[in-house]
Design a protein around this motif. Structure first.
Motif, mmCIF file in Angstrom:
data_model
loop_
_atom_site.group_PDB
_atom_site.id
_atom_site.type_symbol
_atom_site.label_atom_id
_atom_site.label_comp_id
_atom_site.label_asym_id
_atom_site.label_seq_id
_atom_site.Cartn_x
_atom_site.Cartn_y
_atom_site.Cartn_z
ATOM 1 N N ASN A 226 45.394 49.368 29.927
ATOM 2 C CA ASN A 226 45.804 48.532 31.065
ATOM 3 C C ASN A 226 47.049 49.080 31.757
ATOM 4 N N LYS A 232 39.674 48.340 34.762
ATOM 5 C CA LYS A 232 38.905 47.111 34.563
ATOM 6 C C LYS A 232 38.000 47.323 33.360
ATOM 7 N N GLU A 234 35.240 47.377 30.626
ATOM 8 C CA GLU A 234 33.805 47.113 30.700
ATOM 9 C C GLU A 234 33.369 46.322 29.468
ATOM 10 N N GLU A 235 32.126 45.908 29.488
ATOM 11 C CA GLU A 235 31.593 45.008 28.458
ATOM 12 C C GLU A 235 31.743 45.559 27.049
ATOM 13 N N PHE A 260 38.008 36.515 31.128
ATOM 14 C CA PHE A 260 37.749 37.723 31.922
ATOM 15 C C PHE A 260 36.244 37.930 32.091
ATOM 16 N N ARG A 263 34.815 35.481 34.591
ATOM 17 C CA ARG A 263 35.224 35.753 35.974
ATOM 18 C C ARG A 263 34.555 36.992 36.559
ATOM 19 N N ASN A 264 34.244 37.965 35.711
ATOM 20 C CA ASN A 264 33.812 39.264 36.229
ATOM 21 C C ASN A 264 32.364 39.634 35.948
ATOM 22 N N MET A 265 31.656 38.815 35.183
ATOM 23 C CA MET A 265 30.271 39.173 34.870
ATOM 24 C C MET A 265 29.351 37.991 35.136
ATOM 25 N N THR A 266 28.254 38.289 35.782
ATOM 26 C CA THR A 266 27.281 37.239 36.080
ATOM 27 C C THR A 266 26.285 37.162 34.932
#
Length: 604
Positions: A226, A232, A234-235, A260, A263-266
């Protein structure tokens, strides 16, 4: 070509400098090729593919390298493809190049045939075909999965020789390969030498540490990532971080990762959802874990999801709930395996459900036809022993079809200690010493049993034997999470910067405990033991948390050893006096203290 196990090859041949010259191929109209390639893409099984192959062969398009390569990759890499058929097509090619060899390697990797992937690379080198930068990521992945460290290191040498050592995809694969082969030093060395890194690089190095249980390093690397470029995550990185949070008991960071992801993964896949579920259960937030499990779509719940939930509930002494989830799993048509039954039997053991545990054990053997392993017998010995059925537990140990291991004998010793059965305790202790388990706690438990029985000579002999073997009693330690940081304390700890404030708080706690009738369960004249009990790491951790958290804030503690009776009584009263929920995870289970009561109902 006769194929032999790659693990018995003495070496991988060094690639030749110059690939063979290729002959001129006849040209075909691009429209004609595209037409038949689109036909290839529509194939959904081998029968349709063979028809397309025959049609292309009939038109003579197989002589075109582009068509032949696409035909090979479709057969080798499609889910419905056949590597045997792909190999037969490959063998008909007059001069296959690196693309064709790479395709075969990837195909064998897809089919989890790692040795064949390595043998294909050896054949590629022997035939003088020069590997390219697409060859090594697949090859190194095969080395990692076997694992085949020696072959991976030879491939690393080829990477240098051919000048691919600066290729980021090859470097990432090397980091991953060394990590999965247990060579974390080499994995870090490759990572540190990288001139350029991407998210996959960080994912590989974090996963390498995760696979070796180096949880603190996983979190440290996440911080470095970070800070470097504000990557960003990843999974795959977040799954590794969740594993670290799970093992370290870092709930706040685990919650941040969950936020997180939302917020960032559908839509979260079942692997991520199961990792989150395990994190919440093993970090002590049972309510959130149960809420997540109930909200998972039934079609997404698999055997692993149910297994995590059953084992998680078992750790929290929620035996009835664990059996309810097990019944739901059966109703959904999922067949329980040996791992699921370990969770079920553990749940029965921790909750004192003897009858239900015996029924599940019989059901596993008779209905599911699962042969009990030593883990299952260990759970049953623990179940009977905790319930005070020491004789039955000993008879079960004697009737086991395999030799009992140290875990089984240790369960019996612990049960004998809890229920004051010195005779059985001696039997279990002797067997543990014969197995050379090298655990000082075994000697301590037996010597304490001798002391309670007034057998001072036997107590001294046991202690002397422990010291003669160079075994020292493992010091107790606790970690408590405050403001997203884990603070670790050991027994008699006096080295913390807030040491004075901590000991002032401990004095205040002791003063208030006296009004509640608390007194250590020791001889009043044993001043030395009194002082030792006062300085137990759990008490220090609670004092630190009371100072540094707001009123009413839950306290979460992770221990390295089983909680002692005195700390258990002490923490129950503190939860009532200071009106705090205190969750303690010891080596075996969770204890939730609230309003002077523990979730284990003093059955532990």
């Amino acid at each position: 070509m006769i194929r032999t196990s790659v693990l018995h090859q003495n070496h991988l041949l060094v690639p030749q400098e110059d690939p063979p010259q290729t002959t001129l191929q006849p040209s075909f109209k691009s429209g004609e090729k595209e037409c038949h390639l689109s036909f290839l893409k529509k194939c959904g099984n081998m029968e349709e593919f063979k028809q397309a192959h025959a049609h292309i062969l009939k038109l003579g398009l197989l002589l075109d390298p582009f068509c032949a390569s696409n035909l090979l990759s479709t057969c080798a890499l499609s889910d419905w493809g056949s590597m045997d058929y792909a190999r037969s097509m490959f063998d008909e090619m007059p001069e296959p190049g690196s693309f064709q060899f790479n395709t075969l390697i990837r195909g064998h990797l897809k089919d989890a045939n790692m040795e064949e992937a390595l043998l294909t690379y050896i054949e590629m080198v022997e035939r003088g075909v020069k590997p390219d930068n697409f060859t090594y990521p697949s090859l190194l992945k095969a080395c990692a999965r076997l694992p085949a460290l020696a072959e991976g290191m030879q491939a690393h040498g080829h990477v240098f020789k051919l000048g691919f050592h600066d290729d980021i995809f090859v470097q990432n694969s090397l980091v991953s390969m060394y990590g999965k082969c247990g060579e974390i030093g080499l994995s870090c060395a490759v990572f540190e030498q990288m001139n350029e890194r991407n998210v996959a690089s960080w994912s590989a190095i974090i996963a390498a540490h995760s696979s070796l249980g180096m949880w603190n390093d996983c979190l440290r690397l996440l911080g470095h990532m970070n800070r470097e470029k504000n990557w960003k995550a990843e999974e795959s990185i977040l799954v590794s971080v969740l594993s670290a949070c799970t093992h370290l008991g870092v709930l706040d960071l685990g919650r941040s990762v969950h936020g997180f992801l939302l917020r960032n993964m559908t839509g979260l896949n079942v692997i991520v959802e199961t990792s989150l579920l395990e994190m919440y259960m093993k970090c002590g937030d049972v309510e959130k874990g149960m809420h997540m499990f109930q909200n998972m779509a039934k079609k997404k719940k698999n055997k692993m999801s149910y297994s995590v939930m059953i084992s998680g509930l078992a750790m929290h002494s929620y035996g009835r709930e664990s059996l309810r989830v097990f019944a739901e799993m059966i109703q959904q048509g999922l067949e329980p395996d040996d791992v699921v039954y370990v969770g079920v039997l553990t749940a029965c053991s921790h909750a004192g459900l003897v009858r239900e545990g015996l029924q599940c054990f019989d059901r596993m053997k008779l209905e599911q036809r699962i042969e009990p392993t030593i883990q299952h017998y260990g759970c049953m010995v623990d179940l009977l022993g905790r319930a005070g059925k020491i004789d039955e537990a000993l008879e079960l140990v004697k009737a086991m079809p395999m030799e009992p291991n140290d875990v089984v004998w240790r369960s019996l010793l612990s049960a004998s200690n809890a229920h004051g059965d010195l005779e059985t305790g001696e039997v279990a202790g002797r067997r543990l010493f014969e197995l050379n388990a090298h655990k000082s706690s075994d000697y301590v438990v037996l010597s304490n049993m001798y002391a309670r029985a007034g057998r001072w000579t036997d107590m001294a002999r046991t202690r002397t034997e422990m010291h003669s073997k160079g075994l020292n009693q493992q010091p107790g330690s606790c970690s408590v999470e405050v403001k997203r940081k884990m603070h670790r304390f050991v027994s008699q700890d006096a080295g913390h910067p807030q040491n004075k404030s901590i000991h002032d708080m401990m004095y205040q706690m002791e003063w208030q405990l006296k009004f509640e009738g608390y007194a250590p369960e020791i001889d009043e004249e044993d001043e030395e033991k009194k002082q030792r009990l006062k300085g137990h790491s759990q008490k220090i951790a609670i004092a630190f948390a009371l100072i540094n958290t707001s009123e009413g804030c839950p306290i979460r503690i992770v221990r390295n050893l089983r909680m002692c009776n005195d700390c258990h009584t002490y923490t129950k009263l503190i939860s009532m006096i200071f009106d705090r929920e205190i969750t303690v995870r010891d080596r075996n289970r969770f204890h939730h203290f609230k309003d002077g009561v523990c979730s284990c109902r003093d059955y532990w």
